[in-house]
Design a protein around this motif. Sequence first.
Motif, PDB file in Angstrom:
ATOM      1  N   THR A 264       1.134  -1.405   0.034  1.00 18.05           N
ATOM      2  CA  THR A 264      -0.173   0.023  -0.140  1.00 18.05           C
ATOM      3  C   THR A 264       0.911   1.339  -0.080  1.00 18.05           C
ATOM      4  OG1 THR A 264      -1.825  -0.955   1.228  1.00 18.05           O
ATOM      5  CG2 THR A 264      -1.888   1.250   1.294  1.00 18.05           C
ATOM      6  N   SER A 306      -7.005   7.915  -8.595  1.00 15.78           N
ATOM      7  CA  SER A 306      -7.973   6.974  -8.574  1.00 15.78           C
ATOM      8  C   SER A 306      -7.553   5.690  -7.949  1.00 15.78           C
ATOM      9  CB  SER A 306      -8.864   7.041  -9.628  1.00 15.78           C
ATOM     10  OG  SER A 306      -9.956   6.193  -9.210  1.00 15.78           O
ATOM     11  N   LYS A 307      -6.664   5.156  -8.595  1.00 13.78           N
ATOM     12  CA  LYS A 307      -6.227   3.469  -8.533  1.00 13.78           C
ATOM     13  C   LYS A 307      -5.244   3.267  -7.518  1.00 13.78           C
ATOM     14  CE  LYS A 307      -7.942   2.282 -12.968  1.00 13.78           C
ATOM     15  NZ  LYS A 307      -8.399   3.490 -13.585  1.00 13.78           N
ATOM     16  N   GLU A 310      -5.734   6.393  -4.469  1.00 11.76           N
ATOM     17  CA  GLU A 310      -7.074   6.188  -4.065  1.00 11.76           C
ATOM     18  C   GLU A 310      -7.837   7.565  -3.001  1.00 11.76           C
ATOM     19  OE1 GLU A 310      -7.852   1.819  -2.953  1.00 11.76           O
ATOM     20  OE2 GLU A 310      -5.773   2.180  -2.250  1.00 11.76           O
TER      21      GLU A 310
END
Length: 386
Positions: A264, A306-307, A310
Amino acid sequence: MNNALIQSLGQKFEQRFGTKPRIFRSPGRVNIIGEHTDYNHGFVLPAAVDKAIYVGISPREDEQIFLYSEEFSEGHKAEVATVAPTDKHWPNYILGVVDQLNKRGYKIKGFNLNLDGDVPVGAGLSSSAAVECAVAFALNEVFNLGIERKEIAEIGQKTEHTFAGVMVGIMDPFASVMGKKGHAIKLDCESLAFEYVPLEMKGYKILLLNTNVKHSLASSEYNTRRAECAEGVKLVNEAGIEAESLRNVTMEMLDKYVKPKNETVYRRCKFVVQENERLLTACEALQRGDLKTLGKKMYGSHDGLSKEYEVSCKELDFLVEAVRNNPDVLGARMMGGGFGGCTINIVKEEAIDGLVNNLQGKYKEAMGLDLTAYVAVIEDGSSAVQ
């Protein structure tokens, strides 16, 4: 400039305070590309727009401050030496500027001030920075303080930190004060070095599409992203490489030292490193007058936001996807902290009305919300009006 608003502001000031004001303006801003890079000491590419905050002001002989907001139809009173944050929201953006001047040793007397503007609130055009910069610019002029523009931007930022309680970066006030007609500002958030980049639109306009939504995630997720970026830098440092921020980190370092430890954190840092690269490529393209490359980089920015980072939401994603394959649209992306606000689009001028009409119906049907649109023209930064 909004001449009707300027005239109205002057008339209301004269009726309220019995004297003619001097009037000053400071604009809102858009950010062309370079999102969430500011607090990572990267680059941003903002531009001042033709929506502004206006202040009417006259000096007083005493230490009293009399404020009036035309938007809220509300007044507020204070004293120069004892300004403090109030429970009301709007006076803090003015009083915080006075507090900064006091702390920096600038001497001012009391003043009368009324405030109005046409920066849409909540659209992500940074109306708060425009207020702070308009007030600081006005006080600098009226009391002959001799403050440089860069310091006016810093005063705006510190006002936000101390009286509004929001830990913003330097971009918003910097763009508001330093804007130049027809240009974006390539700003290095580490050194505050900057250069003007030509924004020659050649039959295209900047169109902002406001989702009219603000999700509650915004502030908590913002703090989480900052922590995740700091964690990435920490992992690189633990590998024996000196890096103060993601500005000093490469994709090779992320692949080698961050990805194996935390997927992450890797994705968050990857976005920031690549966003800086996209911005620098976009600036090179603009120097050549190449809007198409800028548009492609904007789509890339949105996909990353967006991906990987996030911070988008279904409403923002819907609006970007709705224009992605439209030949009249060169590029689009979400703008700002995320989870709501506007998308920024580069659209062929004659196609704007048809595009907006088409999207309003589709957006209402899909999201149950109204879609509002603004065409943003790139303008000069803070200035005297009369």
